[in-house]
Design an enzyme around this catalytic site. Structure first.
Site, short mmCIF file in Angstrom:
data_model
loop_
_atom_site.label_atom_id
_atom_site.label_comp_id
_atom_site.label_asym_id
_atom_site.label_seq_id
_atom_site.Cartn_x
_atom_site.Cartn_y
_atom_site.Cartn_z
N ASN A 7 0.86 -1.18 0.00
CA ASN A 7 0.00 0.00 0.00
C ASN A 7 0.90 1.23 0.00
O ASN A 7 1.48 1.59 1.04
CB ASN A 7 -0.89 -0.03 1.26
N LYS A 14 3.48 0.71 2.92
CA LYS A 14 3.29 -0.39 3.87
C LYS A 14 3.36 -1.70 3.09
O LYS A 14 2.87 -1.75 1.95
CB LYS A 14 1.90 -0.30 4.51
N ARG A 88 -2.45 -1.94 -3.54
CA ARG A 88 -3.71 -1.25 -3.35
C ARG A 88 -3.70 -0.04 -4.28
O ARG A 88 -2.76 0.75 -4.26
CB ARG A 88 -3.81 -0.77 -1.90
N HIS A 177 -13.00 1.94 0.16
CA HIS A 177 -12.77 0.92 1.20
C HIS A 177 -13.27 -0.45 0.74
O HIS A 177 -13.66 -1.29 1.56
CB HIS A 177 -13.52 1.25 2.52
N HIS A 203 -17.37 0.39 8.30
CA HIS A 203 -15.91 0.58 8.37
C HIS A 203 -15.69 1.95 9.01
O HIS A 203 -15.81 2.99 8.35
CB HIS A 203 -15.32 0.52 6.96
N ASN A 206 -10.43 6.42 10.51
CA ASN A 206 -10.28 7.85 10.35
C ASN A 206 -11.14 8.31 9.17
O ASN A 206 -11.91 9.25 9.27
CB ASN A 206 -8.81 8.11 10.10
N GLY A 207 -10.99 7.58 8.06
CA GLY A 207 -11.97 7.68 6.97
C GLY A 207 -13.02 6.63 7.29
O GLY A 207 -12.68 5.59 7.86
N ARG A 236 -13.10 14.96 7.96
CA ARG A 236 -13.95 15.26 6.80
C ARG A 236 -15.40 15.44 7.26
O ARG A 236 -15.87 14.74 8.15
CB ARG A 236 -13.92 14.13 5.78
N GLY A 326 -10.35 1.09 12.91
CA GLY A 326 -9.89 1.57 14.22
C GLY A 326 -10.98 1.83 15.25
O GLY A 326 -10.92 1.33 16.38
N GLU A 381 -7.33 -5.75 4.90
CA GLU A 381 -7.27 -5.40 3.47
C GLU A 381 -6.04 -6.04 2.83
O GLU A 381 -6.05 -6.39 1.65
CB GLU A 381 -7.23 -3.88 3.33
P1 ADP Z 1 -7.36 4.91 8.85
O1 ADP Z 1 -6.85 3.56 8.35
O2 ADP Z 1 -8.51 5.47 8.11
O3 ADP Z 1 -6.28 5.89 9.15
P2 ADP Z 1 -7.93 3.41 11.29
O4 ADP Z 1 -8.79 2.30 10.85
O5 ADP Z 1 -6.54 3.12 11.70
O6 ADP Z 1 -7.99 4.61 10.28
O7 ADP Z 1 -8.69 4.11 12.53
C1 ADP Z 1 -8.15 5.23 13.17
C2 ADP Z 1 -9.16 5.71 14.20
O8 ADP Z 1 -9.40 4.64 15.13
C3 ADP Z 1 -8.65 6.90 14.99
O9 ADP Z 1 -9.68 7.86 15.14
C4 ADP Z 1 -8.31 6.29 16.33
O10 ADP Z 1 -8.44 7.19 17.38
C5 ADP Z 1 -9.38 5.21 16.44
N1 ADP Z 1 -8.99 4.23 17.45
C6 ADP Z 1 -7.94 3.39 17.45
N2 ADP Z 1 -7.88 2.70 18.61
C7 ADP Z 1 -8.90 3.14 19.38
C8 ADP Z 1 -9.38 2.84 20.69
N3 ADP Z 1 -8.76 1.96 21.46
N4 ADP Z 1 -10.48 3.48 21.13
C9 ADP Z 1 -11.10 4.40 20.37
N5 ADP Z 1 -10.71 4.73 19.12
C10 ADP Z 1 -9.63 4.12 18.64
#
Ligand code: ADP
Length: 394
Positions: A7, A14, A88, A177, A203, A206-207, A236, A326, A381
């Site tokens: 990715n 990554k 990806r 996604h 899903h 962050n996004g 966003r 996340g 993924e």
């Molecule tokens: P992306 O791949 O889109 O960057 P991720 O799937 O890694 O996003 O998710 C990131 C989000 O998940 C962040 O907002 C982070 O704060 C949240 N997150 C990760 N661990 C925790 C947790 N233990 N409790 C609450 N939120 C979490």
């Protein structure tokens, strides 16, 4: 057979090395701050984590180090052992409904599609070209974020705008996604022991995006022409009334680019909470009864619940609702708020199980007599990329 799953982002790369078809991860790692000062990379191998700071002037430099490390760690003794590299690629437009072996024509098409994903496709291409240089002749595969949603019907992907916008400028809903939605919807079928099912996949990273999946096919999804549509996200806005844009341009004198940047990078949870775009930071303030943090959570939950309800109706009921990424995998707090709001549909949260299902655990979070079971399923993924690459090259 060794397959790499890659990715490449604008300043990162990554990777995971798989033994296929066993899907065993032999090594994984991340190159960060590519093209910037203080670049470094992390490698995880055999339960150990190594971090090294090295100058990385571009993706080529990163991939050069990557392949040298594969030899140094004896992941391979010869590059011939790498049977494929899967990448990806964010945008496949309406050209690609599945992953594809990369050739010159594919490269040209992905390049042409950069118009639709100017931040992502060029970075993905850089990764592909860097591997071509490092391991000349290696078979490479492009796995598109948009491909899974190509099954949407016209009545779901067309906007109610002049049809020539679609015909001439490709304006339509694409959805993103895709590999995550596909992975989770397939995995839940295994857990349900069902071949055919109606699944809503949330899903929440962050996004964030939600999809409605019927019998393994995406029927609808919350992201649209770009990943800015749909849910409220970290920074966003998600869905807005577009008319605020010309209004704000007149009122503030800002350019359209400035407003676009604000909607992309300074809105969402970051804007409402005034704290951060990171959920953990916001949740820590909820414990202190911070009003803005609480408000941000309510707005977020409203947006998620709205899409789940919409897709529940679109699918004519659901066999499962899944949480991933996340926030979906870790925030028991947000999941509780969401499932409690869905109690009007007969959903019943099991509070203990909900607290348990965090940090990579997989399983249900609802009671036996819940009208719809809810699952937490950590997304993968990378393995989807490895699977598609393997399937196309064997
Ligand atoms: P992306 O791949 O889109 O960057 P991720 O799937 O890694 O996003 O998710 C990131 C989000 O998940 C962040 O907002 C982070 O704060 C949240 N997150 C990760 N661990 C925790 C947790 N233990 N409790 C609450 N939120 C979490």
């Amino acid at each position: 057979m060794k397959i790499l799953s890659v990715n490449a982002g604008s300043s990162s790369l990554k990777f995971q090395v798989y033994e296929m078809p066993e899907e065993k991860v032999l090594m994984k790692g991340t190159f960060e701050r590519v093209g910037l000062d203080h670049a470094f990379y992390t490698i995880k191998y055999n339960g150990e984590k190594v971090i090294k700071e090295v100058p990385l002037q571009d993706h080529e430099a990163a991939v050069h180090i990557l392949v040298e490390e594969l030899l140094a760690y004896h992941i391979v003794e010869d590059f011939d052992e790498i049977k494929g590299v899967g990448h990806r690629v964010v945008h496949g437009g309406d050209t690609y409904a599945s992953s594809v072996i990369i050739n010159d024509h594919v490269l040209e098409t992905v390049e042409a599609l950069s118009d639709l994903a100017p931040l992502h496709n060029p970075a993905n291409l850089t990764g592909i070209k860097a591997f071509e240089k490092a391991i000349p002749g290696v078979h490479q595969v492009a796995c598109f974020d948009t491909a899974f949603h190509q099954t949407l019907e016209e009545e779901r992907y067309l906007y109610a705008v002049p049809p020539e916008w679609h015909a001439e400028y490709n304006i339509r809903k694409y959805g993103f996604h895709g590999m995550s939605h596909k992975y989770v919807s397939e995995r839940v079928n295994e857990l349900l022991d069902k071949k055919y099912s109606n699944v809503i996949v949330c899903h929440l990273g962050n996004g964030a995006s939600i999809s409605a999946v019927r019998d393994g096919r995406s029927v609808d999804t919350s992201m649209g022409f770009t990943p800015n549509a749909g849910l409220v996200m970290g920074s966003r806005s998600g869905d807005i009334d577009y008319s605020m844009i010309p209004f704000l341009i007149k009122k503030t004198g800002k350019t359209i680019e400035e407003i676009d940047t604000i909607l992309n990078k300074k809105s969402g949870m970051l804007a409402i909470s005034g704290i951060s775009s990171d959920f953990r930071d916001i949740e820590s303030k909820i414990a202190e009864k911070n009003k803005q943090a609480i408000l941000a959570h309510h707005i977020y939950v409203n947006s998620v619940v709205g899409y789940i309800a919409k897709y529940y109706v679109e699918l004519g009921g659901a066999d499962a609702i899944c949480f991933t990424a996340g926030i979906g995998e870790n925030s028991s707090h947000v999941r509780r708020m969401i499932v409690d709001r869905l109690s009007c549909l007969g959903l019943k949260l099991d509070r203990e199980k909900n607290e348990e299902m965090r940090f990579g655990k997989e399983g249900t979070i609802t009671k036996e007599d819940s009208s719809v079971p809810c699952f937490v399923i950590p997304t993968d993924e990378e393995v989807m990329i490895a699977r598609d690459t393997y399937a196309l090259l064997v």
